[in-house]
Structure formats: C-alpha cells, structure tokens
Design a protein around this motif. Structure first.
Motif, PDB file in Angstrom:
ATOM      1  N   VAL A  39       0.834  -1.196   0.000  1.00 44.28           N
ATOM      2  CA  VAL A  39       0.000   0.000   0.000  1.00 44.28           C
ATOM      3  C   VAL A  39       0.872   1.250   0.000  1.00 44.28           C
ATOM      4  O   VAL A  39       0.573   2.231  -0.695  1.00 44.28           O
ATOM      5  CB  VAL A  39      -0.977  -0.019   1.205  1.00 44.28           C
ATOM      6  CG1 VAL A  39      -1.661   1.319   1.381  1.00 44.28           C
ATOM      7  CG2 VAL A  39      -2.006  -1.120   1.018  1.00 44.28           C
ATOM      8  N   ALA A  40       1.966   1.222   0.746  1.00 41.95           N
ATOM      9  CA  ALA A  40       2.865   2.371   0.775  1.00 41.95           C
ATOM     10  C   ALA A  40       3.474   2.615  -0.610  1.00 41.95           C
ATOM     11  O   ALA A  40       3.598   3.764  -1.042  1.00 41.95           O
ATOM     12  CB  ALA A  40       3.965   2.153   1.808  1.00 41.95           C
ATOM     13  N   TRP A  42       2.112   1.778  -3.488  1.00 39.30           N
ATOM     14  CA  TRP A  42       1.062   2.239  -4.389  1.00 39.30           C
ATOM     15  C   TRP A  42       0.741   3.718  -4.145  1.00 39.30           C
ATOM     16  O   TRP A  42       0.407   4.439  -5.063  1.00 39.30           O
ATOM     17  CB  TRP A  42      -0.199   1.404  -4.217  1.00 39.30           C
ATOM     18  CG  TRP A  42      -0.110   0.052  -4.858  1.00 39.30           C
ATOM     19  CD1 TRP A  42       0.677  -0.305  -5.907  1.00 39.30           C
ATOM     20  CD2 TRP A  42      -0.831  -1.115  -4.491  1.00 39.30           C
ATOM     21  NE1 TRP A  42       0.493  -1.633  -6.218  1.00 39.30           N
ATOM     22  CE2 TRP A  42      -0.426  -2.147  -5.365  1.00 39.30           C
ATOM     23  CE3 TRP A  42      -1.778  -1.392  -3.506  1.00 39.30           C
ATOM     24  CZ2 TRP A  42      -0.957  -3.435  -5.280  1.00 39.30           C
ATOM     25  CZ3 TRP A  42      -2.305  -2.666  -3.430  1.00 39.30           C
ATOM     26  CH2 TRP A  42      -1.886  -3.676  -4.309  1.00 39.30           C
ATOM     27  N   GLN A  43       0.833   4.142  -2.906  1.00 40.61           N
ATOM     28  CA  GLN A  43       0.525   5.543  -2.591  1.00 40.61           C
ATOM     29  C   GLN A  43       1.614   6.485  -3.087  1.00 40.61           C
ATOM     30  O   GLN A  43       1.324   7.552  -3.597  1.00 40.61           O
ATOM     31  CB  GLN A  43       0.367   5.709  -1.066  1.00 40.61           C
ATOM     32  CG  GLN A  43      -0.833   4.982  -0.491  1.00 40.61           C
ATOM     33  CD  GLN A  43      -2.140   5.520  -1.024  1.00 40.61           C
ATOM     34  OE1 GLN A  43      -2.283   6.713  -1.182  1.00 40.61           O
ATOM     35  NE2 GLN A  43      -3.069   4.618  -1.274  1.00 40.61           N
ATOM     36  N   ASP A  44       2.866   6.104  -2.896  1.00 37.22           N
ATOM     37  CA  ASP A  44       3.989   6.969  -3.283  1.00 37.22           C
ATOM     38  C   ASP A  44       5.111   6.095  -3.827  1.00 37.22           C
ATOM     39  O   ASP A  44       6.064   5.783  -3.126  1.00 37.22           O
ATOM     40  CB  ASP A  44       4.469   7.769  -2.074  1.00 37.22           C
ATOM     41  CG  ASP A  44       5.491   8.831  -2.448  1.00 37.22           C
ATOM     42  OD1 ASP A  44       6.250   9.250  -1.565  1.00 37.22           O
ATOM     43  OD2 ASP A  44       5.536   9.220  -3.631  1.00 37.22           O
TER      44      ASP A  44
END
Length: 48
Positions: A39-40, A42-44
């Motif tokens: 998730v990290a 995908w976010q940045d």
C-alpha cells in the motif's frame, strides 16, 4: 544419587498438532507487513 540426576518425562507423547498458534501469528505478521509495504508503494512509488 543416579535417581537425582535423571529427569523423568514431564509430558506424555502426543501426536503433532496441525494448528500452531506461533505459526499463525508469524504468518499474520508477515502478511500484514507485506500488505502495508505494498500500500505504501502504491501511494507513493519510488521514482528515479
């Protein structure tokens, strides 16, 4: 004296259990950390 040095068996022989709590906690930790990392990213995402 030999009686004092020998250890009696404290637990009876049992069949190996299929469900291990320690193994479940380990897998849940690995999956949780992996999900958070994905998730990290995908976010940045890392960009050169």
């Amino acid at each position: 004296m030999p009686d004092l040095l020998s250890r009696p068996e404290t637990e009876p022989e049992e069949d190996p259990a299929r469900f291990y709590r320690r193994r479940l906690i380990r897998w849940l930790t690995i999956l949780t950390i992996g999900t958070i990392v994905m998730v990290a990213f995908w976010q940045d995402p890392l960009s050169p």
